[in-house]
Design a protein around this motif. Structure first.
Motif, PDB file in Angstrom:
ATOM      1  N   SER A  22     -55.415  25.246 -12.846  1.00  0.00           N
ATOM      2  CA  SER A  22     -56.663  24.479 -12.933  1.00  0.00           C
ATOM      3  C   SER A  22     -57.860  25.399 -13.123  1.00  0.00           C
ATOM      4  O   SER A  22     -58.785  25.099 -13.892  1.00  0.00           O
ATOM      5  N   LEU A  25     -57.832  26.758 -16.681  1.00  0.00           N
ATOM      6  CA  LEU A  25     -58.034  25.708 -17.678  1.00  0.00           C
ATOM      7  C   LEU A  25     -59.502  25.311 -17.811  1.00  0.00           C
ATOM      8  O   LEU A  25     -59.956  24.968 -18.909  1.00  0.00           O
ATOM      9  N   GLY A  29     -61.467  25.147 -21.172  1.00  0.00           N
ATOM     10  CA  GLY A  29     -61.936  23.850 -21.659  1.00  0.00           C
ATOM     11  C   GLY A  29     -63.380  23.896 -22.122  1.00  0.00           C
ATOM     12  O   GLY A  29     -63.746  23.253 -23.113  1.00  0.00           O
ATOM     13  N   PHE A  60     -60.289  14.538 -25.652  1.00  0.00           N
ATOM     14  CA  PHE A  60     -59.003  15.196 -25.406  1.00  0.00           C
ATOM     15  C   PHE A  60     -59.177  16.400 -24.482  1.00  0.00           C
ATOM     16  O   PHE A  60     -58.425  16.569 -23.509  1.00  0.00           O
ATOM     17  N   VAL A  64     -57.666  16.647 -20.604  1.00  0.00           N
ATOM     18  CA  VAL A  64     -56.734  17.715 -20.221  1.00  0.00           C
ATOM     19  C   VAL A  64     -57.293  18.523 -19.054  1.00  0.00           C
ATOM     20  O   VAL A  64     -56.601  18.789 -18.063  1.00  0.00           O
ATOM     21  N   CYS A  65     -58.566  18.915 -19.155  1.00  0.00           N
ATOM     22  CA  CYS A  65     -59.151  19.790 -18.136  1.00  0.00           C
ATOM     23  C   CYS A  65     -59.338  19.078 -16.801  1.00  0.00           C
ATOM     24  O   CYS A  65     -59.288  19.715 -15.741  1.00  0.00           O
ATOM     25  N   VAL A  68     -55.205  17.771 -15.538  1.00  0.00           N
ATOM     26  CA  VAL A  68     -54.265  18.728 -14.940  1.00  0.00           C
ATOM     27  C   VAL A  68     -54.538  18.924 -13.452  1.00  0.00           C
ATOM     28  O   VAL A  68     -53.621  18.810 -12.622  1.00  0.00           O
TER      29      VAL A  68
END
Length: 277
Positions: A22, A25, A29, A60, A64-65, A68
């Protein structure tokens, strides 16, 4: 001897993999979101990247960011219910990263989505009556008529070699491409062929009262065409309009004259330059 059956506390599990994933990411991101926003950007507010594509890419990246670490929260809490050796460190850390992702990426993504929706709504609107008020032929004819009246009011003749007509592409109210038409008369027809020194340029200037006298009839032509006087911005006179005729300018010296009239953005036409046909 060491008793192999001696009790030892269970190993604590903090969900370090979820935390690291995390944490890595989130900045990735941010970079990805910026790359999506800048994709196709060519400067001066221009972009070949559609708002719809940017919105899709931004959503998107945000999902995702934020997704997760949220998944990490759920997985670690489920594991904790089954095994108390799983601590709350992992779920709390992942929740923090999820909130950061939602705040730093979600807010601008919502802005992009709203802009995209407004853009789509604007594109769905019909053209205005003003934008469709003249065809290409009518715009050229009416524009030339105003320009020629202004030149004759200046006391000059309109010879074909002294007139230049050109167009520019422009956005209409619904963002379709339209055309702005320009008609320009210049004497001499190519001022760059007759370069003047500073002294010659100064000697070529007319007194202010003479300029006002010669351009007074031209100013009246512009007013009759529905234009209003405004700051000249380098011209002797300049006028703006709110109808099909957008702007008109005129200047005069002892040896030269310049009259230019332009339309507003009209539907159809050749856009950036006339066709070769």
């Amino acid at each position: 001897m060491v008793d192999d059956n001696v009790w030892s506390p269970p190993r604590r599990r903090n969900g370090i993999r979820w935390i690291v994933a995390s944490g890595v990411l989130l900045p990735a991101g941010w970079i990805a979101w910026l790359l999506v926003a800048l994709d196709g950007y060519s400067g001066a507010g221009n972009s070949t990247h559609s708002l719809a594509a940017q919105t899709t890419g931004s959503i998107f990246v945000t999902v995702v960011c934020a997704g997760v670490p949220l998944t990490g929260v759920v997985v670690l809490l489920v594991q904790r219910r089954r095994n108390r050796s799983v601590t709350l460190v992992g779920p709390v850390a992942c929740a923090v990263f999820a909130v950061l992702a939602a705040g730093t990426l979600g807010y601008p993504t919502v802005g992009v989505a709203e802009t995209s929706a407004a853009d789509a709504e604007r594109r769905a609107q019909p053209l205005t009556a003003l934008e469709t008020s003249r065809t290409q032929a009518e715009a050229e004819q009416d524009l030339a008529a105003v320009g020629e009246r202004a030149v004759r009011a200046l006391g000059e003749d309109v010879r074909p070699g002294d007139v230049e007509q050109f167009t520019r592409g422009c956005p209409l109210s619904n963002l379709q491409r339209g055309t702005e038409y320009t008609w320009r008369w210049q004497v001499p027809s190519d001022p760059e062929d007759e370069q003047q020194t500073d002294a010659e340029r100064e000697a070529d200037q007319l007194p202010d009262d003479e300029v006002d006298r010669r351009l007074a009839p031209v100013r009246q032509v512009f007013r009759d065409a529905g234009l209003r006087d405004t700051d000249p911005h380098g011209w002797h006179i300049r006028a703006l309009g709110d109808d099909w005729l957008a702007e008109a300018n005129a200047s005069v010296t002892k040896e030269s004259g310049d009259v230019m009239v332009e339309t507003t953005c009209l539907a159809g036409g050749p856009g950036d330059g006339y066709d070769d046909e």
